[in-house]
Design a protein around this motif. Structure first.
Motif, PDB file in Angstrom:
ATOM      1  N   LEU A   1     -10.023  -0.780   1.634  1.00  0.00           N
ATOM      2  CA  LEU A   1      -9.653  -0.210   0.343  1.00  0.00           C
ATOM      3  C   LEU A   1     -10.884   0.055  -0.513  1.00  0.00           C
ATOM      4  O   LEU A   1     -11.002   1.097  -1.150  1.00  0.00           O
TER       5      LEU A   1
ATOM      6  N   GLN B   1      -4.283   1.395  -7.527  1.00  0.00           N
ATOM      7  CA  GLN B   1      -4.548   0.050  -7.042  1.00  0.00           C
ATOM      8  C   GLN B   1      -5.248  -0.750  -8.152  1.00  0.00           C
ATOM      9  O   GLN B   1      -5.804  -0.185  -9.083  1.00  0.00           O
TER      10      GLN B   1
ATOM     11  N   VAL C   1      -5.816   4.006   1.247  1.00  0.00           N
ATOM     12  CA  VAL C   1      -5.183   2.699   1.410  1.00  0.00           C
ATOM     13  C   VAL C   1      -4.796   2.548   2.886  1.00  0.00           C
ATOM     14  O   VAL C   1      -4.461   3.538   3.541  1.00  0.00           O
TER      15      VAL C   1
ATOM     16  N   TYR D   1       0.804  -1.222   0.000  1.00  0.00           N
ATOM     17  CA  TYR D   1       0.000   0.000   0.000  1.00  0.00           C
ATOM     18  C   TYR D   1       0.835   1.268   0.000  1.00  0.00           C
ATOM     19  O   TYR D   1       0.388   2.322   0.459  1.00  0.00           O
TER      20      TYR D   1
END
Length: 240
Positions: free
Chosen positions: A215, A104, A221, A69
Protein backbone atom coordinates in the motif's frame (compact mmCIF):
# COMPACT_ATOMS: atom_id res chain seq x y z
CA UNK A 1 18.45 17.84 -52.32
CA UNK A 2 14.71 17.74 -51.61
CA UNK A 3 14.87 14.02 -50.77
CA UNK A 4 17.83 14.59 -48.44
CA UNK A 5 15.97 17.40 -46.63
CA UNK A 6 12.87 15.22 -46.20
CA UNK A 7 14.94 12.38 -44.70
CA UNK A 8 16.65 14.82 -42.37
CA UNK A 9 13.33 16.26 -41.23
CA UNK A 10 11.93 12.79 -40.61
CA UNK A 11 14.97 11.90 -38.49
CA UNK A 12 14.54 15.08 -36.46
CA UNK A 13 10.84 14.33 -35.86
CA UNK A 14 11.65 10.78 -34.70
CA UNK A 15 14.33 12.10 -32.34
CA UNK A 16 11.94 14.65 -30.85
CA UNK A 17 9.29 11.95 -30.39
CA UNK A 18 11.74 9.70 -28.56
CA UNK A 19 12.83 12.53 -26.27
CA UNK A 20 9.21 13.51 -25.56
CA UNK A 21 8.27 9.91 -24.85
CA UNK A 22 11.13 9.63 -22.41
CA UNK A 23 9.81 12.68 -20.53
CA UNK A 24 6.27 11.37 -20.39
CA UNK A 25 7.12 7.86 -19.31
CA UNK A 26 10.05 7.75 -16.87
CA UNK A 27 11.98 4.51 -16.56
CA UNK A 28 10.00 1.87 -14.72
CA UNK A 29 6.60 3.53 -15.28
CA UNK A 30 3.97 2.31 -17.73
CA UNK A 31 1.51 4.67 -19.41
CA UNK A 32 -1.14 3.29 -17.06
CA UNK A 33 0.85 4.17 -13.93
CA UNK A 34 1.49 7.67 -15.28
CA UNK A 35 -2.25 8.11 -15.85
CA UNK A 36 -3.01 6.92 -12.33
CA UNK A 37 -0.40 9.24 -10.85
CA UNK A 38 -2.11 12.22 -12.45
CA UNK A 39 -5.57 11.00 -11.45
CA UNK A 40 -4.53 10.25 -7.87
CA UNK A 41 -2.98 13.70 -7.49
CA UNK A 42 -6.10 15.43 -8.83
CA UNK A 43 -8.47 13.44 -6.63
CA UNK A 44 -6.23 13.88 -3.58
CA UNK A 45 -6.39 17.67 -3.91
CA UNK A 46 -10.15 17.57 -4.39
CA UNK A 47 -10.66 15.34 -1.34
CA UNK A 48 -8.40 17.52 0.81
CA UNK A 49 -10.31 20.64 -0.21
CA UNK A 50 -13.66 18.93 0.38
CA UNK A 51 -12.65 17.82 3.87
CA UNK A 52 -11.36 21.28 4.81
CA UNK A 53 -14.60 22.90 3.69
CA UNK A 54 -17.09 20.29 4.95
CA UNK A 55 -15.33 18.57 7.84
CA UNK A 56 -16.05 15.09 6.42
CA UNK A 57 -14.72 12.90 3.64
CA UNK A 58 -16.57 12.35 0.31
CA UNK A 59 -17.02 8.60 0.80
CA UNK A 60 -19.60 6.21 -0.65
CA UNK A 61 -20.85 4.24 2.35
CA UNK A 62 -19.99 0.54 2.64
CA UNK A 63 -21.29 -2.07 5.07
CA UNK A 64 -19.21 -3.67 7.82
CA UNK A 65 -18.66 -6.83 5.79
CA UNK A 66 -16.89 -5.00 2.97
CA UNK A 67 -13.21 -6.12 2.89
CA UNK A 68 -10.60 -3.65 4.07
CA UNK A 69 -9.20 -2.87 0.62
CA UNK A 70 -12.57 -2.44 -1.05
CA UNK A 71 -14.19 0.15 1.23
CA UNK A 72 -14.09 3.95 1.55
CA UNK A 73 -14.62 4.58 -2.15
CA UNK A 74 -14.38 8.23 -3.20
CA UNK A 75 -17.65 9.81 -4.29
CA UNK A 76 -16.32 11.34 -7.50
CA UNK A 77 -19.77 12.34 -8.71
CA UNK A 78 -20.28 14.45 -5.58
CA UNK A 79 -16.85 16.06 -5.94
CA UNK A 80 -17.64 17.07 -9.51
CA UNK A 81 -21.19 18.21 -8.75
CA UNK A 82 -19.98 20.41 -5.89
CA UNK A 83 -17.23 21.98 -7.97
CA UNK A 84 -14.20 20.36 -6.35
CA UNK A 85 -13.27 18.73 -9.68
CA UNK A 86 -13.78 19.96 -13.24
CA UNK A 87 -13.96 16.45 -14.66
CA UNK A 88 -13.86 12.89 -13.38
CA UNK A 89 -10.61 11.24 -14.58
CA UNK A 90 -10.92 8.80 -17.49
CA UNK A 91 -9.12 6.18 -15.39
CA UNK A 92 -12.10 6.03 -13.02
CA UNK A 93 -14.83 3.41 -13.40
CA UNK A 94 -17.37 6.24 -13.47
CA UNK A 95 -15.83 7.34 -16.80
CA UNK A 96 -15.34 3.84 -18.22
CA UNK A 97 -11.91 3.28 -16.67
CA UNK A 98 -10.66 0.23 -14.79
CA UNK A 99 -10.18 1.64 -11.30
CA UNK A 100 -12.11 2.64 -8.20
CA UNK A 101 -10.45 5.36 -6.14
CA UNK A 102 -10.39 4.64 -2.41
CA UNK A 103 -9.43 6.60 0.69
CA UNK A 104 -6.95 4.85 2.97
CA UNK A 105 -5.80 5.99 6.45
CA UNK A 106 -9.15 7.75 6.57
CA UNK A 107 -8.95 8.70 10.26
CA UNK A 108 -5.40 10.04 10.42
CA UNK A 109 -4.07 10.93 6.97
CA UNK A 110 -6.64 10.39 4.19
CA UNK A 111 -4.70 9.11 1.19
CA UNK A 112 -6.00 8.24 -2.28
CA UNK A 113 -5.26 4.79 -3.69
CA UNK A 114 -6.54 2.72 -6.62
CA UNK A 115 -8.52 -0.52 -6.57
CA UNK A 116 -7.81 -2.38 -9.81
CA UNK A 117 -11.08 -3.69 -11.22
CA UNK A 118 -9.37 -6.10 -13.62
CA UNK A 119 -8.05 -7.98 -10.58
CA UNK A 120 -11.49 -7.91 -8.98
CA UNK A 121 -13.23 -9.19 -12.11
CA UNK A 122 -10.82 -12.08 -12.67
CA UNK A 123 -11.05 -13.17 -9.04
CA UNK A 124 -14.84 -13.05 -9.36
CA UNK A 125 -14.64 -15.17 -12.53
CA UNK A 126 -12.54 -17.79 -10.76
CA UNK A 127 -14.88 -17.63 -7.75
CA UNK A 128 -17.85 -18.45 -9.97
CA UNK A 129 -15.96 -21.41 -11.42
CA UNK A 130 -15.04 -22.71 -7.96
CA UNK A 131 -18.62 -22.33 -6.73
CA UNK A 132 -19.89 -24.23 -9.78
CA UNK A 133 -17.33 -27.00 -9.21
CA UNK A 134 -18.39 -27.33 -5.56
CA UNK A 135 -22.02 -27.60 -6.59
CA UNK A 136 -21.28 -30.31 -9.13
CA UNK A 137 -18.84 -32.30 -6.96
CA UNK A 138 -20.53 -32.62 -3.58
CA UNK A 139 -18.72 -29.61 -2.01
CA UNK A 140 -15.27 -30.78 -3.07
CA UNK A 141 -12.81 -28.09 -4.14
CA UNK A 142 -10.58 -27.87 -7.25
CA UNK A 143 -7.48 -27.41 -5.12
CA UNK A 144 -3.99 -28.05 -6.46
CA UNK A 145 -1.22 -27.51 -3.88
CA UNK A 146 -1.29 -26.37 -0.25
CA UNK A 147 0.87 -23.23 -0.43
CA UNK A 148 0.15 -22.03 3.12
CA UNK A 149 -1.63 -23.74 6.04
CA UNK A 150 -5.19 -24.47 4.83
CA UNK A 151 -4.68 -22.21 1.81
CA UNK A 152 -4.34 -23.77 -1.64
CA UNK A 153 -3.54 -22.89 -5.20
CA UNK A 154 -6.41 -23.63 -7.59
CA UNK A 155 -6.40 -26.18 -10.40
CA UNK A 156 -7.91 -23.85 -12.99
CA UNK A 157 -8.19 -26.62 -15.56
CA UNK A 158 -10.16 -28.76 -13.13
CA UNK A 159 -12.35 -25.73 -12.35
CA UNK A 160 -13.00 -25.29 -16.07
CA UNK A 161 -11.23 -21.94 -16.51
CA UNK A 162 -7.68 -22.78 -17.66
CA UNK A 163 -7.38 -19.62 -19.75
CA UNK A 164 -7.83 -17.11 -16.91
CA UNK A 165 -4.57 -15.31 -16.23
CA UNK A 166 -3.86 -12.26 -14.11
CA UNK A 167 -0.84 -9.95 -14.13
CA UNK A 168 0.13 -8.20 -10.91
CA UNK A 169 -0.41 -4.44 -10.83
CA UNK A 170 2.77 -4.23 -8.76
CA UNK A 171 5.30 -6.37 -10.61
CA UNK A 172 3.60 -7.37 -13.86
CA UNK A 173 4.25 -11.02 -13.01
CA UNK A 174 1.59 -13.72 -13.36
CA UNK A 175 -0.36 -14.12 -10.13
CA UNK A 176 -1.47 -17.32 -8.42
CA UNK A 177 -5.13 -17.68 -7.43
CA UNK A 178 -5.57 -18.90 -3.87
CA UNK A 179 -8.47 -20.62 -2.12
CA UNK A 180 -9.27 -21.38 1.53
CA UNK A 181 -11.08 -24.44 2.89
CA UNK A 182 -14.43 -22.80 2.20
CA UNK A 183 -13.62 -22.15 -1.45
CA UNK A 184 -13.19 -18.40 -1.03
CA UNK A 185 -10.87 -17.12 -3.78
CA UNK A 186 -8.01 -14.61 -3.41
CA UNK A 187 -4.78 -13.79 -5.24
CA UNK A 188 -1.29 -14.34 -3.87
CA UNK A 189 0.71 -11.18 -3.18
CA UNK A 190 3.69 -12.91 -1.52
CA UNK A 191 6.02 -12.37 -4.50
CA UNK A 192 5.14 -8.66 -4.74
CA UNK A 193 5.62 -8.14 -1.00
CA UNK A 194 9.00 -9.88 -1.10
CA UNK A 195 10.09 -7.74 -4.04
CA UNK A 196 9.41 -4.56 -2.09
CA UNK A 197 11.13 -5.86 1.04
CA UNK A 198 14.21 -6.91 -0.95
CA UNK A 199 14.51 -3.42 -2.43
CA UNK A 200 14.06 -1.58 0.87
CA UNK A 201 15.50 -1.43 4.36
CA UNK A 202 12.23 -2.55 5.90
CA UNK A 203 12.57 -5.16 8.65
CA UNK A 204 9.22 -6.97 8.99
CA UNK A 205 7.82 -7.51 12.47
CA UNK A 206 6.11 -10.75 13.44
CA UNK A 207 2.75 -9.09 14.13
CA UNK A 208 2.80 -6.82 11.06
CA UNK A 209 0.31 -7.14 8.21
CA UNK A 210 2.72 -7.00 5.27
CA UNK A 211 0.07 -5.79 2.84
CA UNK A 212 0.70 -2.29 4.19
CA UNK A 213 4.13 -2.44 2.53
CA UNK A 214 2.46 -2.74 -0.88
CA UNK A 215 0.00 0.00 0.00
CA UNK A 216 2.76 2.43 0.95
CA UNK A 217 4.97 1.65 -2.05
CA UNK A 218 2.47 2.12 -4.88
CA UNK A 219 -0.81 3.65 -6.03
CA UNK A 220 -2.69 0.37 -5.59
CA UNK A 221 -4.45 -1.44 -2.77
CA UNK A 222 -3.87 -5.23 -2.56
CA UNK A 223 -7.48 -6.07 -3.38
CA UNK A 224 -8.82 -9.63 -2.96
CA UNK A 225 -6.01 -10.51 -0.56
CA UNK A 226 -5.49 -12.44 2.63
CA UNK A 227 -3.44 -11.08 5.54
CA UNK A 228 0.33 -11.62 5.15
CA UNK A 229 2.75 -12.24 8.03
CA UNK A 230 6.52 -12.65 8.11
CA UNK A 231 7.08 -16.36 8.76
CA UNK A 232 10.41 -18.19 8.48
CA UNK A 233 12.00 -15.34 6.55
CA UNK A 234 9.26 -14.90 3.94
CA UNK A 235 5.77 -13.41 3.56
CA UNK A 236 3.03 -15.98 4.10
CA UNK A 237 -0.74 -15.73 3.66
CA UNK A 238 -2.72 -16.39 6.83
CA UNK A 239 -6.39 -16.42 7.66
CA UNK A 240 -7.27 -13.60 10.03
Amino acid sequence: MKKTRIVSLLMMVMLLMSVTTGCLYPEGNSSQSVSYRESVNRIQMAVDDFQKENGVLPIINANQDTPRYEKFRVDLVKLKAMGFMDEIPNTAFEQGGSGYFLIQNEETDPTIKVMDLVTVQKVNDVQQAVDKYKLQHANQLPNAQELYPNIYSIDLAKAGVPSIKLSSVYSGEDMVFLMDNNGQVYVDYAYDIMQVIDKSDHKPKDDEDLRVILLNSSYYVPVKSLTYKWINGAPAAVQS
